[in-house]
Design an enzyme around this catalytic site. Sequence first.
Site, PDB file in Angstrom:
ATOM      1  N   ASP A   4       0.823  -1.210   0.000  1.00 24.80           N
ATOM      2  CA  ASP A   4       0.000   0.000   0.000  1.00 24.80           C
ATOM      3  C   ASP A   4       0.860   1.264   0.000  1.00 24.80           C
ATOM      4  OD1 ASP A   4      -2.344   1.370  -0.006  1.00 24.80           O
ATOM      5  OD2 ASP A   4      -2.677   1.241   2.148  1.00 24.80           O
ATOM      6  N   LEU A  19      10.671 -20.890  -4.761  1.00 27.14           N
ATOM      7  CA  LEU A  19       9.753 -19.898  -4.175  1.00 27.14           C
ATOM      8  C   LEU A  19       8.434 -19.956  -4.933  1.00 27.14           C
ATOM      9  CD1 LEU A  19       9.268 -17.260  -2.392  1.00 27.14           C
ATOM     10  CD2 LEU A  19       9.919 -15.999  -4.447  1.00 27.14           C
ATOM     11  N   HIS A  62       2.712   3.117  -9.023  1.00 27.91           N
ATOM     12  CA  HIS A  62       2.543   1.678  -9.293  1.00 27.91           C
ATOM     13  C   HIS A  62       3.778   1.111  -9.997  1.00 27.91           C
ATOM     14  CE1 HIS A  62      -1.427   2.070  -7.786  1.00 27.91           C
ATOM     15  NE2 HIS A  62      -1.969   2.632  -8.855  1.00 27.91           N
TER      16      HIS A  62
HETATM   17  C1  LIG Z   1       1.142  -7.547  -9.127  1.00 27.33           C
HETATM   18  C2  LIG Z   1       1.988  -6.413  -9.539  1.00 27.33           C
HETATM   19  C3  LIG Z   1       2.846  -6.588 -10.701  1.00 27.33           C
HETATM   20  C4  LIG Z   1       1.936  -5.267  -8.850  1.00 27.33           C
HETATM   21  C5  LIG Z   1       2.850  -4.141  -9.081  1.00 27.33           C
HETATM   22  C6  LIG Z   1       2.261  -2.827  -8.727  1.00 27.33           C
HETATM   23  C7  LIG Z   1       1.650  -2.792  -7.389  1.00 27.33           C
HETATM   24  C8  LIG Z   1       2.526  -2.832  -6.211  1.00 27.33           C
HETATM   25  C9  LIG Z   1       0.323  -2.720  -7.330  1.00 27.33           C
HETATM   26  C10 LIG Z   1      -0.467  -2.580  -6.115  1.00 27.33           C
HETATM   27  C11 LIG Z   1      -1.732  -1.859  -6.484  1.00 27.33           C
HETATM   28  C12 LIG Z   1      -2.298  -0.992  -5.439  1.00 27.33           C
HETATM   29  C13 LIG Z   1      -3.746  -0.710  -5.600  1.00 27.33           C
HETATM   30  C14 LIG Z   1      -1.538  -0.493  -4.442  1.00 27.33           C
HETATM   31  C15 LIG Z   1      -2.007   0.392  -3.404  1.00 27.33           C
HETATM   32  O1  LIG Z   1      -1.573   1.703  -3.642  1.00 27.33           O
HETATM   33  P1  LIG Z   1      -2.613   2.885  -3.646  1.00 27.33           P
HETATM   34  O2  LIG Z   1      -2.756   3.399  -5.037  1.00 27.33           O
HETATM   35  O3  LIG Z   1      -3.873   2.461  -2.974  1.00 27.33           O
HETATM   36  O4  LIG Z   1      -1.824   3.921  -2.792  1.00 27.33           O
HETATM   37  P2  LIG Z   1      -2.412   4.908  -1.682  1.00 27.33           P
HETATM   38  O5  LIG Z   1      -2.746   4.049  -0.501  1.00 27.33           O
HETATM   39  O6  LIG Z   1      -1.274   5.843  -1.438  1.00 27.33           O
HETATM   40  O7  LIG Z   1      -3.617   5.583  -2.257  1.00 27.33           O
END
Ligand SMILES: CC(C)=CCC/C(C)=C/CC/C(C)=C/COP(=O)(O)OP(=O)(O)O
Length: 266
Positions: A40, A151, A57
């Site tokens: 997150d 893994l 992301h």
């Molecule tokens: C599977 C894969 C290749 C993933 C790579 C990219 C990745 C880590 C994705 C997680 C997506 C996500 C909704 C994260 C939360 O950040 P947010 O946008 O909710 O951040 P915030 O809490 O600051 O709003």
Amino acid sequence: MPLSNSTSSVPAVTVPAAEELLSQGLRAESLPRHVALVMDGNSRWAAARGLPPTDGHEHGMRALMRTVRLSRAWGIRVLTAFGFSLENWNRPKAEVDFLMALIERFINDNLAEFLREGTRLRIIGDRSRLPISVQKTARDAEEATRNNSQLDLVLAISYSGRMDIVQACRNLAQKVDAKLLRPEDIDESLFADELQTSETSCPDLLIRTSGELRLSNFLLWQSAYSELFFTDTLWPDFGEAQYLQAMMAFQSRDRRFGRRKNNAAL
Ligand SMILES: CC(C)=CCC/C(C)=C/CC/C(C)=C/COP(=O)(O)OP(=O)(O)O
């Protein structure tokens, strides 16, 4: 034991060997077997730099690959990462499209390394909602890596812990209806067999970044006895130092699973 450079665009990390873990105060023999990640804080990381969420992301993907490599090098057997929740479908279409393309790129760019380094890829979640090309990429990568055993990398995509519990109930109800099962036969083990995680042990350690203190519908059944580790670090900044900190915290916990310590008498 420095980790070999890979062909992907993600920079290699320096990974400590078991002796180095020891020198950091970690016991190599009691690291968690299964680590779960709620990644997150990507958007906040980007906003703090005046960048769009998609940049967060992108950097989040790099942090995930760093964590995969560290996990493999430390001998962790299962890493389950929450990449996209069922609720994330409600985000703006441009962000959803970007995330879908990013997931596909993550698999394609790293498949050679997964094959070379013994990583088995698996996807949990409602894959029927994923774009066809992502479904195909995921299926092909799962098939190509199915015999790897170093893994298990489990990506939770279009995933909802509650939905997994609901679909498990449906399956059991259908089996009862078809007289394959009696209601009284249903126990925790039979129930767990119907979950999408049936092939995997429960997480020993669940890490959530960005300072939020909740599970957000991730591995609800499976996290019953997971040790929880929360850090204020935003996911794109998560690296070796933060992962080691989580390991230290895990090793300082007293896991009793509801039992009295050493079965001591009252
Ligand atoms: C599977 C894969 C290749 C993933 C790579 C990219 C990745 C880590 C994705 C997680 C997506 C996500 C909704 C994260 C939360 O950040 P947010 O946008 O909710 O951040 P915030 O809490 O600051 O709003």
